[in-house]
Design a protein around this motif. Structure first.
Motif, PDB file in Angstrom:
ATOM      1  N   GLY A 158       0.660  -1.345   0.154  1.00 13.77           N
ATOM      2  CA  GLY A 158       0.148  -0.207  -0.052  1.00 13.77           C
ATOM      3  C   GLY A 158       0.691   0.998  -0.173  1.00 13.77           C
ATOM      4  O   GLY A 158       0.335   2.249  -0.466  1.00 13.77           O
ATOM      5  N   LEU A 159       2.290   0.847   0.360  1.00 14.73           N
ATOM      6  CA  LEU A 159       3.047   2.437   0.892  1.00 14.73           C
ATOM      7  C   LEU A 159       3.702   2.683  -0.607  1.00 14.73           C
ATOM      8  O   LEU A 159       4.006   3.985  -1.110  1.00 14.73           O
ATOM      9  CB  LEU A 159       3.814   2.310   1.796  1.00 14.73           C
ATOM     10  N   PHE A 160       3.678   1.846  -1.586  1.00 14.70           N
ATOM     11  CA  PHE A 160       4.077   1.609  -2.913  1.00 14.70           C
ATOM     12  C   PHE A 160       3.317   2.316  -3.574  1.00 14.70           C
ATOM     13  O   PHE A 160       3.693   3.018  -4.239  1.00 14.70           O
ATOM     14  CB  PHE A 160       5.142  -0.296  -3.199  1.00 14.70           C
ATOM     15  N   TYR A 161       2.120   1.744  -3.608  1.00 16.13           N
ATOM     16  CA  TYR A 161       1.341   2.600  -3.946  1.00 16.13           C
ATOM     17  C   TYR A 161       0.993   4.204  -4.095  1.00 16.13           C
ATOM     18  O   TYR A 161       0.636   4.916  -4.984  1.00 16.13           O
ATOM     19  CB  TYR A 161      -0.435   1.685  -3.542  1.00 16.13           C
ATOM     20  N   MET A 162       0.870   4.666  -2.849  1.00 15.24           N
ATOM     21  CA  MET A 162       1.202   5.993  -2.936  1.00 15.24           C
ATOM     22  C   MET A 162       2.579   6.757  -2.910  1.00 15.24           C
ATOM     23  O   MET A 162       2.355   7.847  -3.315  1.00 15.24           O
ATOM     24  CB  MET A 162       0.760   6.003  -0.749  1.00 15.24           C
ATOM     25  N   TYR A 163       3.400   5.603  -2.791  1.00 14.40           N
ATOM     26  CA  TYR A 163       4.877   7.047  -2.751  1.00 14.40           C
ATOM     27  C   TYR A 163       5.474   6.457  -3.738  1.00 14.40           C
ATOM     28  O   TYR A 163       6.799   7.029  -4.467  1.00 14.40           O
ATOM     29  CB  TYR A 163       5.592   7.080  -1.621  1.00 14.40           C
ATOM     30  N   GLY A 164       5.578   4.848  -4.631  1.00 17.16           N
ATOM     31  CA  GLY A 164       5.862   4.462  -5.703  1.00 17.16           C
ATOM     32  C   GLY A 164       7.425   4.242  -5.526  1.00 17.16           C
ATOM     33  O   GLY A 164       8.461   4.087  -5.919  1.00 17.16           O
ATOM     34  N   ARG A 165       8.281   4.080  -4.456  1.00 17.69           N
ATOM     35  CA  ARG A 165       9.760   3.058  -4.302  1.00 17.69           C
ATOM     36  C   ARG A 165       9.510   2.038  -2.890  1.00 17.69           C
ATOM     37  O   ARG A 165       8.535   1.867  -2.604  1.00 17.69           O
ATOM     38  CB  ARG A 165      10.026   4.274  -3.173  1.00 17.69           C
ATOM     39  N   TYR A 166      10.344   0.581  -3.869  1.00 19.16           N
ATOM     40  CA  TYR A 166      10.604  -0.235  -3.165  1.00 19.16           C
ATOM     41  C   TYR A 166       8.859  -0.931  -3.549  1.00 19.16           C
ATOM     42  O   TYR A 166       8.447  -0.846  -2.803  1.00 19.16           O
ATOM     43  CB  TYR A 166      11.406   0.121  -2.371  1.00 19.16           C
ATOM     44  N   TYR A 167       9.060  -2.029  -4.561  1.00 17.43           N
ATOM     45  CA  TYR A 167       7.673  -2.375  -5.097  1.00 17.43           C
ATOM     46  C   TYR A 167       7.658  -3.918  -4.181  1.00 17.43           C
ATOM     47  O   TYR A 167       6.699  -3.943  -3.242  1.00 17.43           O
ATOM     48  CB  TYR A 167       8.005  -3.352  -6.370  1.00 17.43           C
ATOM     49  N   SER A 168       8.561  -4.505  -3.336  1.00 17.68           N
ATOM     50  CA  SER A 168       8.630  -5.536  -2.471  1.00 17.68           C
ATOM     51  C   SER A 168       9.531  -5.413  -1.352  1.00 17.68           C
ATOM     52  O   SER A 168      10.485  -4.598  -1.759  1.00 17.68           O
ATOM     53  CB  SER A 168       9.604  -6.074  -3.728  1.00 17.68           C
ATOM     54  N   LEU A 169       9.159  -5.814  -0.484  1.00 19.30           N
ATOM     55  CA  LEU A 169      10.353  -5.568   0.766  1.00 19.30           C
ATOM     56  C   LEU A 169      11.762  -6.630   0.167  1.00 19.30           C
ATOM     57  O   LEU A 169      12.409  -5.483   0.788  1.00 19.30           O
ATOM     58  CB  LEU A 169       9.009  -6.521   1.871  1.00 19.30           C
ATOM     59  N   GLY A 170      11.665  -7.317  -0.440  1.00 18.54           N
ATOM     60  CA  GLY A 170      13.292  -7.833  -1.261  1.00 18.54           C
ATOM     61  C   GLY A 170      13.918  -6.551  -1.382  1.00 18.54           C
ATOM     62  O   GLY A 170      15.263  -6.204  -1.102  1.00 18.54           O
ATOM     63  N   LYS A 171      13.203  -5.324  -2.686  1.00 16.46           N
ATOM     64  CA  LYS A 171      13.862  -4.288  -3.185  1.00 16.46           C
ATOM     65  C   LYS A 171      14.113  -3.548  -1.598  1.00 16.46           C
ATOM     66  O   LYS A 171      15.112  -2.635  -2.189  1.00 16.46           O
ATOM     67  CB  LYS A 171      12.969  -3.957  -4.089  1.00 16.46           C
ATOM     68  N   ARG A 172      13.101  -3.379  -0.718  1.00 15.13           N
ATOM     69  CA  ARG A 172      13.890  -2.879   0.315  1.00 15.13           C
ATOM     70  C   ARG A 172      14.618  -3.090   1.045  1.00 15.13           C
ATOM     71  O   ARG A 172      16.178  -1.951   0.620  1.00 15.13           O
ATOM     72  CB  ARG A 172      12.606  -2.062   1.136  1.00 15.13           C
ATOM     73  N   VAL A 173      14.829  -4.498   1.010  1.00 14.04           N
ATOM     74  CA  VAL A 173      16.179  -4.587   2.409  1.00 14.04           C
ATOM     75  C   VAL A 173      17.370  -4.147   1.554  1.00 14.04           C
ATOM     76  O   VAL A 173      18.238  -4.147   2.256  1.00 14.04           O
ATOM     77  CB  VAL A 173      16.377  -6.324   2.305  1.00 14.04           C
ATOM     78  N   ALA A 174      17.115  -4.823  -0.140  1.00 14.35           N
ATOM     79  CA  ALA A 174      18.565  -4.722  -0.508  1.00 14.35           C
ATOM     80  C   ALA A 174      18.622  -3.200  -1.385  1.00 14.35           C
ATOM     81  O   ALA A 174      20.394  -3.139  -1.744  1.00 14.35           O
ATOM     82  CB  ALA A 174      18.107  -5.811  -1.884  1.00 14.35           C
ATOM     83  N   GLY A 175      17.775  -2.075  -0.810  1.00 14.05           N
ATOM     84  CA  GLY A 175      18.656  -0.588  -1.337  1.00 14.05           C
ATOM     85  C   GLY A 175      18.151  -0.603  -3.125  1.00 14.05           C
ATOM     86  O   GLY A 175      18.749  -0.492  -3.675  1.00 14.05           O
ATOM     87  N   ILE A 176      17.128  -1.926  -3.250  1.00 12.53           N
ATOM     88  CA  ILE A 176      16.867  -1.516  -5.011  1.00 12.53           C
ATOM     89  C   ILE A 176      15.685  -0.827  -5.950  1.00 12.53           C
ATOM     90  O   ILE A 176      14.796  -0.884  -5.097  1.00 12.53           O
ATOM     91  CB  ILE A 176      16.686  -2.885  -5.522  1.00 12.53           C
TER      92      ILE A 176
END
Length: 285
Positions: A158-176
């Motif tokens: 839901g936060l991705f839908y609102m702000y457009g950053r880090y589609y998945s938790l895996g991307k957020r953890v890896a900083g991608i």
């Protein structure tokens, strides 16, 4: 001057472009799986390879090995004109970061839930060293964690839908993150629709948490009533009226407690050491 120009050109991708990229990649993975299933059926080896073709995960790993793992764009990224990037450092993510991202996306949630289930089985083993109070606490904690993990992942989406950053938790953890490198941006205003979807997703998560808390309170009331009822019966056979007490103060019927202590000189509830000669038959209960 050149650094400023490079930073201006390094634009982040929006929600619609990232979603379209993932959708196209998912379509290709499903198409690859269908082709492999057809090939397996042609050679008549579907029994031996049934586990392999039953899930999308092996094909997803193969697909991302030959794309992201080798530093290339996926088909979805090529289609939307985006690339994986570390926006904070203005550079391409390392191979290790890409591998961590793919592994977490494929196995993260399932591996965590499987680990919690194994912990629960360990807590509830017949010869577990946990006290009944500790076992009840751990069971409640594990059940709560298992119910909250999917909700937490949904909140992140839901936060991705609102702000457009880090589609998945895996991307957020890896900083991608994703950067837009070529092509035109969508002009249909879908980002506002996705932001509304994000707010609706967060509201859905809050409602689900509230419902889970309400159901847990109802279960606690039911358990309390059950405990009140079971206190009137022997905690081993759950049938006879308890007439015998241990030195630690727990009540059971005489025959159940005597049989238990002959096999194991411990209180069935708190596991305190009890000699069979020290149990007392209580009168006028």
């Amino acid at each position: 001057m050149e650094a400023k120009k490079r930073n201006r050109m390094f634009k982040s991708a929006n929600q619609a472009e990232i979603l379209r990229s993932y959708q196209r990649d998912d379509d290709f993975v499903k198409h690859l799986r269908e082709k492999v299933i057809d090939l397996v059926q042609m050679i008549g080896r579907q029994r031996g390879l049934l586990r392999f073709v039953h899930s999308d995960v092996p094909f997803r790993l193969i697909y991302f090995f030959f794309t992201s793992g080798m530093g290339n764009q996926t088909l979805g990224e090529e289609y939307t004109g985006i690339v994986q990037a570390n926006l904070g450092a203005h550079k391409v993510p390392s191979l290790l970061a890409r591998v961590i991202s793919v592994i977490l996306e494929c196995f993260g949630e399932k591996a965590l839930l499987r680990m919690l289930k194994r912990l629960q089985l360990s807590v509830n083993r017949p010869h577990s060293e946990f006290t009944p109070e500790a076992a009840r606490f751990l069971n409640a904690f594990i059940a709560k964690a298992c119910s909250l993990i999917p909700i937490f992942i949904l909140i992140h989406k839901g936060l991705f839908y609102m702000y457009g950053r880090y589609y998945s938790l895996g991307k957020r953890v890896a900083g991608i993150d994703y950067a837009k490198v070529y092509g035109q941006r969508p002009t249909d205003g879908i980002s506002w629709g996705l932001r509304f979807l994000g707010m609706a997703t967060l509201a859905q998560c809050l409602l689900k948490i509230w419902r889970d808390d309400s159901s847990e309170s109802q279960n606690e009331k039911y358990v309390a009533l059950e405990e009140k009822h079971t206190r009137l019966t022997c905690q081993l056979c759950l049938e006879n009226v308890p007439t015998t007490t241990t030195p630690c103060g727990h009540l059971f019927c005489w025959f159940c407690l005597a049989d238990w202590l002959n096999a194991k000189p411990q209180c069935p509830l708190c596991r305190e050491h009890v000699e069979p000669s020290r149990i007392v038959h209580v009168m006028n209960l």
